[in-house]
Write an enzyme that holds these catalytic residues in place. Structure first.
Site: not given
Length: 285
Positions: A133, A158, A221, A224, A248, A258
């Site tokens: 990010r 995030k 951004h 990404r 994510h 995970y």
């Protein structure tokens, strides 16, 4: 502004998408026998790997094929016309991003030729290689670089969880180049005044605009989205590895999330493959 790719390259991209997602399931069927449900079932497979924008894009490609079949008398109507609203909507906020390979190559050449300060130049070069990010990039700390393992170990802004970014040979070289200039301080990309603070959040955007790239075409951004799209559609990388690298929340078949070390060897290979691919695009391959 970065011009669109030639029709020949665009057609190759269309064929590649068809060969990857459509042909294996309905490619050998007579077109008159393909129903709306057949197409929807194929597109659901694309959605299952999280590629919602790709699913919508490929629905449009299928529709063009069916419309041509209608025009040439092979079928009477386009079955995809009955699928309006059937696909999942793209929920993520749209961030302008360049995702066509030829245009990405031109972008990489423009970044290579950027004439600003070394700090901003290195940030621009590193952004597509690590695709974190924008705030994480500009606030990157030297203490988080593991030189021995060639990894950047940070906390995701995030998720507030640990994130390991394997550094490709190219990314590692950029940091080595910048270290003599800013390595004595806290931030990898310090501001001009005062240098005890990170680079301005507008520095990357200003650099992109200074190169003539409008906000409707690319944002900080957008690196990404660029990586996610091309790693999936062009390089065929496992979508779980991509999503983990994007920080994510990814779950296994049993619904467990995970952790940051999952698939680390595979992601390390992925990041080097990605950096090499960007170099190929930059060279015009």
């Amino acid at each position: 502004m970065i011009e669109s790719q030639p029709k020949e390259t665009h057609s190759k991209t269309i064929i590649r998408r068809l060969e990857k997602d459509i042909f294996p399931y309905i490619g050998d069927r007579p077109i008159a026998e393909v129903s709306a449900q057949d197409v929807l079932q194929v597109l659901r497979r694309v959605e299952e790997r999280g590629a919602f924008e790709t699913a919508h894009r490929e629905k449009g490609i299928c529709s063009q094929v069916f419309c041509y079949a209608v025009a040439t008398g092979r079928i009477e109507h386009d079955p995809t016309s009955g699928l309006r609203g059937a696909l999942s909507s793209v929920k993520t906020k749209h961030m302008a991003a360049i995702t066509e390979p030829m245009r990405v190559g031109k972008l990489m050449r423009m970044i290579d030729g950027y004439q600003g300060t070394l700090v901003v130049q290195c940030a621009l070069k590193l952004a597509p290689l690590v695709f974190v990010r924008p705030g994480e990039l500009r606030q990157a700390l030297w203490k988080d670089i593991n030189w021995e393992k060639k990894q950047w170990e940070l906390i995701s802004s995030k998720t507030n969880k640990g994130l390991i970014v394997p550094l490709s040979t190219q990314a590692f070289s950029i940091l080595r180049e910048l270290q003599p200039l800013t390595g004595h301080g806290e931030y990898i990309f310090p501001g001009v005044r005062p240098r005890q603070r990170p680079m301005s959040e507008n520095a990357i955007l200003a650099a992109l605009r200074g190169m003539g790239i409008p906000k409707e075409e690319m944002t900080g951004h957008g690196f990404r989205a660029m990586a996610r799209t091309l790693l999936d559609e062009e390089l065929g990388v496992n979508i779980a590895w991509i999503e983990l690298q994007l920080a994510h929340n990814v779950k296994d078949p049993l619904g467990r999330s995970y952790n940051r070390t999952e698939f680390l060897p595979q992601r390390q290979e992925m990041m080097q493959k990605w950096a090499d691919y960007l170099d190929e695009l930059k060279a015009g391959s």
